[in-house]
Enzyme design. Structure first.
Site, PDB file in Angstrom:
ATOM      1  N   CYS A  20       1.388   1.451   3.757  1.00  0.00           N
ATOM      2  CA  CYS A  20      -0.008   1.454   4.100  1.00  0.00           C
ATOM      3  C   CYS A  20      -0.976   1.168   3.004  1.00  0.00           C
ATOM      4  O   CYS A  20      -0.751   1.761   1.825  1.00  0.00           O
ATOM      5  CB  CYS A  20      -0.268   2.717   4.798  1.00  0.00           C
ATOM      6  SG  CYS A  20       0.507   2.709   6.482  1.00  0.00           S
ATOM      7  N   GLY A  21      -2.238   0.343   3.324  1.00  0.00           N
ATOM      8  CA  GLY A  21      -3.233   0.424   2.228  1.00  0.00           C
ATOM      9  C   GLY A  21      -4.456   0.676   2.927  1.00  0.00           C
ATOM     10  O   GLY A  21      -4.639   0.284   4.031  1.00  0.00           O
TER      11      GLY A  21
END
Length: 377
Positions: A20-21
């Site tokens: 995830c970013g």
């Protein structure tokens, strides 16, 4: 609450628990800038997701209708839309109603009915604030009206999200055509829950939004804690509790972002024992009274509302988070590269300490001269 299961995408074969970013950009002077900037930041972190979810939260995008609540809605069918609209019309004056503008993108599949309403409450019960009335509306729709989901419900802001990579979701929602003074964004790599449109980030309630990288292992305890205050978690992902917790503590209880951070990412007991007496009493009271709100597990979150943006790590910093400033801009992201791609020469770059928030506040909303708070880790 039930949803149409065919739209859910199994992700058990893609589990990578550290991905995830997240990215957030704020102009503390309130100057609006194109959504294309946050898209460029997210595009650099494409490998942090797997195409099962992405989204954007934007503030200041509806200046002509800034005093009205804007509901961004997702529907499974025309019947679901009809049922939700009947409920909305009973409680709100609908000033404007229209599809959320989109453009065709070959990578965006299983598109739902996406609609937005600009609303004014008709009647507020005497024992309820206007904000609590709107929260109760969102809870009812998400829990009771099948096939209907409220993506966002604040004033002069909106959430745009779905199943896809950040660049494709941005193209689909025409993010480049909007201007806002705060943008946050997320690239999803689902770990324990399915990838579906409502489960993509950001999560929101009123003008609060949250994007999150990590895993909230305390979800069950947090959910039960929130239910005592009238919040219903129906969206099948752990991040939902964070949005409701920040609304509870910062809006309903009036706590500062800094104090709220010390509830969500509370110091360890061994550290509390070493504090000066008054400080030790405070943190002991917070742990005793709000233990059900403590977020266990690795996380990095970016929280925003119409006046501020906050970045926060778990108390051991098991997920990356970097902050930077340049003139009136505050940047927070999972990677320094995601900041430098849009701001090559920041004035300052730092890694926030575990459990210590980075808080940016609009100059027009601040009560003191402090516009930015946060320690370099």
């Amino acid at each position: 609450m039930s949803y149409d299961l065919p739209r859910l995408t199994p992700d058990k074969d893609f589990k990578v628990p550290s991905a995830c970013g997240v990215s957030g950009i704020m102009n503390t002077s309130g100057k609006r800038f194109s959504g294309s900037v946050i898209v460029e930041s997210m595009a650099l972190m494409r490998e942090r997701g797997n195409g099962l979810g992405a989204g954007y939260a934007a503030y200041g995008i509806y200046p002509e209708l800034k005093d009205l609540y804007c509901f961004h809605m997702l529907y499974d069918s025309d019947l679901d839309k009809k049922n939700a609209e009947e409920y909305i019309k009973d409680h709100y004056e609908i000033i404007e109603s229209e599809p959320i503008p989109t453009r065709k993108n070959p990578h965006i599949k299983e598109v739902h009915i996406l609609w937005r309403y600009f609303l004014k409450p008709k009647f507020i019960p005497e024992d309820m604030s206007e904000e609590d009335f709107v929260v109760s509306t969102v809870m009812f729709i998400n829990e009771k009206i099948n096939g209907a989901f409220v993506m966002s419900s604040g004033k002069n802001m909106g959430v745009f999200k779905g199943v896809g990579f950040p660049e494709d979701i941005a193209d689909f929602y025409r993010i480049d055509e909007y201007k806002g003074y705060i943008w946050t964004a997320h690239n999803r790599f689902p770990t324990n829950t399915v990838g579906w449109w409502g489960g993509a980030h950001p999560f929101g309630i009123l003008d609060w939004t949250v994007v999150h990288n990590g895993e909230i292992s305390s979800y069950g305890i947090n959910r039960r804690f929130l239910e005592a205050y009238g919040y219903k978690c129906t969206l099948m992902t752990d991040t939902e509790v964070v949005a409701y917790l920040v609304d509870l503590f910062m809006r309903r209880f009036g706590y500062s972002p800094q104090l709220t951070a010390k509830i969500l990412a509370a110091p360890l007991w061994k550290d509390i024992d070493l504090m000066p007496e008054e400080e030790r009493k405070l943190y002991t009271a917070l742990r005793m009274n709000y233990g059900g709100a403590l977020l266990n597990g690795p996380f990095a979150i970016i929280v925003a509302n119409n006046n501020m943006m906050m970045g926060l790590n778990d108390r051991i910093k098991l997920r990356p988070l970097v902050a930077a400033t340049k003139d009136d801009f505050l940047y927070i992201a999972s990677e320094e590269s995601a900041i430098r791609v849009v701001c090559p020469e920041p004035d300052e770059v730092w890694a926030p300490k575990a459990g210590d928030p980075v808080v940016g506040v609009l100059k027009s909303a601040r009560k003191t001269q402090v516009v930015l708070e946060g320690e370099n880790g």
